[in-house]
Design a protein around this motif. Structure first.
Motif, mmCIF file in Angstrom:
data_model
loop_
_atom_site.group_PDB
_atom_site.id
_atom_site.type_symbol
_atom_site.label_atom_id
_atom_site.label_comp_id
_atom_site.label_asym_id
_atom_site.label_seq_id
_atom_site.Cartn_x
_atom_site.Cartn_y
_atom_site.Cartn_z
ATOM 1 N N ALA A 2 62.227 85.472 61.993
ATOM 2 C CA ALA A 2 63.087 84.628 62.812
ATOM 3 C C ALA A 2 64.535 84.705 62.334
ATOM 4 C CB ALA A 2 62.609 83.187 62.753
ATOM 5 N N VAL A 3 65.443 84.571 63.272
ATOM 6 C CA VAL A 3 66.863 84.506 62.932
ATOM 7 C C VAL A 3 67.157 83.101 62.429
ATOM 8 C CG1 VAL A 3 69.204 84.627 63.859
ATOM 9 C CG2 VAL A 3 67.457 86.244 64.654
ATOM 10 N N LYS A 4 67.884 83.015 61.326
ATOM 11 C CA LYS A 4 68.231 81.723 60.739
ATOM 12 C C LYS A 4 69.708 81.429 60.934
ATOM 13 C CE LYS A 4 64.321 80.636 58.675
ATOM 14 N NZ LYS A 4 63.634 79.376 58.846
ATOM 15 N N VAL A 5 70.031 80.164 61.014
ATOM 16 C CA VAL A 5 71.403 79.688 61.072
ATOM 17 C C VAL A 5 71.652 78.931 59.788
ATOM 18 C CG1 VAL A 5 73.007 78.153 62.262
ATOM 19 C CG2 VAL A 5 71.352 79.463 63.578
ATOM 20 N N ALA A 6 72.745 79.245 59.118
ATOM 21 C CA ALA A 6 73.111 78.521 57.900
ATOM 22 C C ALA A 6 74.452 77.850 58.130
ATOM 23 C CB ALA A 6 73.201 79.476 56.716
ATOM 24 N N GLY A 40 78.955 76.688 70.592
ATOM 25 C CA GLY A 40 78.934 78.082 70.168
ATOM 26 C C GLY A 40 78.883 78.196 68.648
ATOM 27 N N TRP A 41 79.163 79.389 68.137
ATOM 28 C CA TRP A 41 79.089 79.637 66.700
ATOM 29 C C TRP A 41 80.300 80.423 66.245
ATOM 30 C CZ3 TRP A 41 75.668 76.952 64.182
ATOM 31 C CH2 TRP A 41 74.499 76.561 64.828
ATOM 32 N N ARG A 42 80.676 80.230 65.013
ATOM 33 C CA ARG A 42 81.676 81.069 64.354
ATOM 34 C C ARG A 42 80.926 81.932 63.360
ATOM 35 N NH1 ARG A 42 86.160 76.474 63.167
ATOM 36 N NH2 ARG A 42 86.853 76.270 65.311
ATOM 37 N N VAL A 43 81.208 83.215 63.386
ATOM 38 C CA VAL A 43 80.518 84.145 62.501
ATOM 39 C C VAL A 43 81.528 84.703 61.508
ATOM 40 C CG1 VAL A 43 79.230 86.298 62.364
ATOM 41 C CG2 VAL A 43 78.874 84.751 64.301
ATOM 42 N N PHE A 44 81.192 84.611 60.230
ATOM 43 C CA PHE A 44 82.037 85.146 59.179
ATOM 44 C C PHE A 44 81.303 86.316 58.537
ATOM 45 C CE2 PHE A 44 83.061 80.723 59.711
ATOM 46 C CZ PHE A 44 84.447 80.744 59.801
ATOM 47 N N ASN A 48 83.994 93.619 52.571
ATOM 48 C CA ASN A 48 83.663 94.418 51.397
ATOM 49 C C ASN A 48 82.139 94.554 51.309
ATOM 50 O OD1 ASN A 48 82.757 94.752 48.574
ATOM 51 N ND2 ASN A 48 84.961 94.761 48.130
ATOM 52 N N PRO A 49 81.600 95.791 51.313
ATOM 53 C CA PRO A 49 80.152 95.973 51.253
ATOM 54 C C PRO A 49 79.507 95.327 50.022
ATOM 55 C CG PRO A 49 81.218 98.035 51.831
ATOM 56 C CD PRO A 49 82.310 97.076 51.445
ATOM 57 N N GLY A 50 80.199 95.315 48.895
ATOM 58 C CA GLY A 50 79.653 94.685 47.695
ATOM 59 C C GLY A 50 79.494 93.186 47.860
ATOM 60 N N VAL A 51 80.463 92.571 48.504
ATOM 61 C CA VAL A 51 80.394 91.127 48.771
ATOM 62 C C VAL A 51 79.285 90.847 49.779
ATOM 63 C CG1 VAL A 51 81.635 89.159 49.747
ATOM 64 C CG2 VAL A 51 82.814 90.729 48.209
ATOM 65 N N ALA A 52 79.180 91.676 50.803
ATOM 66 C CA ALA A 52 78.117 91.507 51.794
ATOM 67 C C ALA A 52 76.743 91.580 51.132
ATOM 68 C CB ALA A 52 78.235 92.561 52.890
ATOM 69 N N GLU A 53 76.588 92.491 50.199
ATOM 70 C CA GLU A 53 75.316 92.633 49.479
ATOM 71 C C GLU A 53 75.014 91.383 48.661
ATOM 72 O OE1 GLU A 53 71.759 94.227 48.471
ATOM 73 O OE2 GLU A 53 73.182 95.083 49.887
ATOM 74 N N ILE A 55 76.012 88.351 49.288
ATOM 75 C CA ILE A 55 75.641 87.300 50.240
ATOM 76 C C ILE A 55 74.192 87.490 50.681
ATOM 77 C CG2 ILE A 55 76.052 86.387 52.548
ATOM 78 C CD1 ILE A 55 79.052 87.098 52.079
ATOM 79 N N ALA A 56 73.821 88.727 50.987
ATOM 80 C CA ALA A 56 72.455 89.012 51.425
ATOM 81 C C ALA A 56 71.433 88.687 50.336
ATOM 82 C CB ALA A 56 72.335 90.472 51.836
ATOM 83 N N GLU A 57 71.783 88.915 49.099
ATOM 84 C CA GLU A 57 70.883 88.616 47.993
ATOM 85 C C GLU A 57 70.601 87.132 47.862
ATOM 86 O OE1 GLU A 57 72.813 90.325 44.628
ATOM 87 O OE2 GLU A 57 72.289 92.381 45.208
ATOM 88 N N GLN A 58 71.485 86.306 48.391
ATOM 89 C CA GLN A 58 71.278 84.854 48.325
ATOM 90 C C GLN A 58 70.227 84.381 49.316
ATOM 91 O OE1 GLN A 58 72.686 83.068 45.843
ATOM 92 N NE2 GLN A 58 73.328 85.116 45.244
#
Length: 62
Positions: A2-6, A40-44, A48-53, A55-58
Motif C-alpha cells: 500500500a502507498v503510505k502518507v507521512a 491536495g498534497w505537497r510532495v518533497f 541528492n541521491p544519497g539523501v534520498a537513500e 530517507i528511504a532507509e527510514q
C-alpha cells in the motif's frame, strides 16, 4: 504494498512551527494509508541521491 502518507503535524511543543528538527516525542510524525485529501498534497523530493537513500532507509518505522 500500500502507498503510505507521512506527515509532520506538530512539533515537540504541540505547535505547527518553532520546534527542533526531528521527532523528539515519537508522536510528531504520522503515517497512514494513502487517501485523497480535500486540499491536495505537497510532495518533497530529495535532489541528492544519497539523501534520498537515507530517507528511504527510514521506512522501517512505516
Amino acid at each position: 504494498m500500500a502507498v503510505k502518507v507521512a506527515s509532520a503535524r506538530s512539533d515537540e511543543n504541540k505547535a505547527a512551527h518553532g520546534g527542533k528538527a526531528g521527532d523528539q516525542t515519537g508522536k510528531e510524525v504520522s503515517t497512514q494509508n494513502w487517501y485523497l485529501h480535500k486540499k491536495g498534497w505537497r510532495v518533497f523530493r530529495a535532489k541528492n541521491p544519497g539523501v534520498a537513500e537515507k530517507i528511504a532507509e527510514q521506512g522501517d518505522w512505516l
